[in-house]
Design a protein around this motif. Structure first.
Motif, short mmCIF file in Angstrom:
data_model
loop_
_atom_site.label_atom_id
_atom_site.label_comp_id
_atom_site.label_asym_id
_atom_site.label_seq_id
_atom_site.Cartn_x
_atom_site.Cartn_y
_atom_site.Cartn_z
N MET A 1 -18.24 -2.70 9.09
CA MET A 1 -16.84 -2.51 9.46
C MET A 1 -16.07 -1.96 8.28
O MET A 1 -16.09 -2.52 7.18
CB MET A 1 -16.24 -3.83 9.93
CG MET A 1 -14.79 -3.71 10.36
SD MET A 1 -14.18 -5.32 10.97
CE MET A 1 -12.50 -4.84 11.36
N ALA A 2 -15.41 -0.84 8.44
CA ALA A 2 -14.67 -0.18 7.36
C ALA A 2 -13.39 -0.94 7.05
O ALA A 2 -12.70 -1.43 7.94
CB ALA A 2 -14.35 1.27 7.74
N VAL A 3 -13.08 -1.02 5.76
CA VAL A 3 -11.86 -1.69 5.32
C VAL A 3 -10.73 -0.67 5.31
O VAL A 3 -10.86 0.41 4.74
CB VAL A 3 -12.05 -2.30 3.91
CG1 VAL A 3 -10.76 -2.95 3.46
CG2 VAL A 3 -13.19 -3.30 3.92
N LYS A 4 -9.64 -1.02 5.93
CA LYS A 4 -8.48 -0.13 6.02
C LYS A 4 -7.54 -0.43 4.86
O LYS A 4 -7.00 -1.53 4.73
CB LYS A 4 -7.76 -0.34 7.35
CG LYS A 4 -6.57 0.58 7.53
CD LYS A 4 -5.88 0.32 8.84
CE LYS A 4 -4.65 1.22 9.00
NZ LYS A 4 -3.95 0.95 10.29
N PHE A 5 -7.35 0.59 3.98
CA PHE A 5 -6.46 0.42 2.84
C PHE A 5 -5.06 0.90 3.20
O PHE A 5 -4.87 1.79 4.03
CB PHE A 5 -6.99 1.20 1.63
CG PHE A 5 -8.28 0.65 1.09
CD1 PHE A 5 -8.27 -0.42 0.20
CD2 PHE A 5 -9.50 1.19 1.46
CE1 PHE A 5 -9.45 -0.92 -0.30
CE2 PHE A 5 -10.68 0.68 0.96
CZ PHE A 5 -10.65 -0.37 0.08
N LYS A 6 -4.07 0.30 2.54
CA LYS A 6 -2.68 0.68 2.78
C LYS A 6 -2.37 1.99 2.05
O LYS A 6 -2.92 2.28 0.99
CB LYS A 6 -1.73 -0.42 2.30
CG LYS A 6 -1.93 -1.76 2.97
CD LYS A 6 -0.88 -2.75 2.46
CE LYS A 6 -1.10 -4.13 3.06
NZ LYS A 6 -2.32 -4.76 2.53
N THR A 7 -1.44 2.73 2.63
CA THR A 7 -0.99 3.96 1.98
C THR A 7 0.01 3.61 0.87
O THR A 7 0.49 2.48 0.76
CB THR A 7 -0.32 4.88 3.00
OG1 THR A 7 0.85 4.23 3.54
CG2 THR A 7 -1.28 5.21 4.14
N VAL A 8 0.33 4.62 0.06
CA VAL A 8 1.28 4.41 -1.03
C VAL A 8 2.65 4.04 -0.49
O VAL A 8 3.34 3.17 -1.03
CB VAL A 8 1.36 5.69 -1.90
CG1 VAL A 8 2.40 5.52 -3.00
CG2 VAL A 8 0.00 6.01 -2.51
N THR A 9 3.04 4.69 0.60
CA THR A 9 4.36 4.39 1.20
C THR A 9 4.42 2.95 1.70
O THR A 9 5.41 2.24 1.50
CB THR A 9 4.65 5.36 2.35
OG1 THR A 9 4.56 6.71 1.88
CG2 THR A 9 6.04 5.11 2.91
N GLU A 10 3.37 2.49 2.35
CA GLU A 10 3.33 1.12 2.84
C GLU A 10 3.39 0.12 1.69
O GLU A 10 4.12 -0.89 1.75
CB GLU A 10 2.06 0.90 3.66
CG GLU A 10 2.06 1.63 5.00
CD GLU A 10 0.74 1.48 5.74
OE1 GLU A 10 0.70 1.76 6.94
OE2 GLU A 10 -0.26 1.06 5.09
N ASN A 11 2.65 0.41 0.62
CA ASN A 11 2.69 -0.48 -0.54
C ASN A 11 4.07 -0.53 -1.17
O ASN A 11 4.53 -1.60 -1.60
CB ASN A 11 1.66 -0.03 -1.58
CG ASN A 11 0.24 -0.43 -1.19
OD1 ASN A 11 0.04 -1.43 -0.50
ND2 ASN A 11 -0.74 0.36 -1.61
#
Length: 267
Positions: A1-11
């Motif tokens: 299962m792939a881990v979904k990373f947050k975007t820069v804007t979300e962070n």
């Protein structure tokens, strides 16, 4: 299962939002502590409990929230196992202390409300018996005065003055009853206000911490698994209670409002 990373804007949005919550929590609780320490009128046992709660919530904002923001944004812990254990210990200790303070303050408010109600009922019974005694005394005095006037009306020229003086000295039971009714109305208004404040405090506590404890119970039993995002949200929902507490405990108190105005002028 792939881990979904947050975007820069979300962070950036997450960091900004949580930083604002942390900063407001620090400022509000620091203001409550300063107001109680510098204002002599606020040096009361009930306010000492509020000051102790503000210290605990300030520790949550200073020691717990910033590291939680770092952990959420980076999506992993990078400060080592030892600091992780210390942070978790401080988190559990400070949040538990804050919750226990809320319970003690709620019990203190309930105790004082019940004590005031008991005293009001006792004073009402005392005033009622006092009013009955004064009315009986007035009737006896009036009857005695009538006999005196009928016996000595032809021999004593000062009888009329004595009768007027006796009428002035009779107890004013009606005024006592009116004063008691006014006091009861004021007490009823204060009791309703205290009940509303206590209801708001308990509602804020339940809405902030109950979802977190339900989640922990369900996950601990192993019924379901919760995503990391939902876990962080419920944790910060509990942290927000440290921001709400100083607002609820001081917004309805005129002495705190005056103390805050003085602090703002000093700044």
């Amino acid at each position: 299962m792939a881990v979904k990373f947050k975007t820069v804007t979300e962070n950036m949005l997450i960091t900004l939002t949580l930083s604002i919550i942390t900063t407001l929590t620090m400022l509000l609780n620091s203001s409550v502590i300063s107001a109680i320490c510098t204002t002599k009128k606020l040096h009361q046992p009930a306010n000492y409990l509020i000051c102790s709660l503000a210290v605990t919530d300030l520790l949550v904002a200073v020691l717990v929230m910033p590291l939680s923001i770092t952990y959420i944004v980076m999506e992993r812990w990078t400060l080592g196992h030892f600091l992780c254990e210390i942070w978790l210990s401080i988190d559990m200790t400070c949040c538990t202390c804050s919750i226990l303070h809320l319970c003690v303050i709620a019990l203190d408010r309930i105790y004082h409300a019940a004590k005031h109600l008991y005293q009001k009922r006792g004073s009402s019974r005392h005033l009622s018996s006092r009013s009955t005694d004064s009315q009986n005394s007035f009737a006896s005095c009036k009857l005695t005065q009538t006999f005196c006037v009928s016996d000595f009306s032809t021999s004593d020229p000062t009888t009329e003055f004595d009768r007027m003086n006796a009428s002035v000295r009779t107890p004013s039971s009606d005024n006592d009853l009116d004063l008691a009714e006014d006091r009861q109305q004021i007490s009823s208004v204060r009791e309703r206000k205290a009940a509303r404040i206590l209801g708001l405090i308990l509602s804020a506590f339940i809405l902030s911490w109950l979802p977190f404890f339900i989640k922990e119970l369900i996950v601990g039993v192993g019924l379901i698994t919760v995503s990391m995002e939902l876990g962080h949200f419920l944790t910060w929902l509990g942290y927000v209670n440290s921001l709400i507490n100083p607002l609820l405990y001081t917004s309805f108190n005129e002495d705190f409002k005056l103390a805050f105005k003085k602090l703002v002028k000093c700044w």
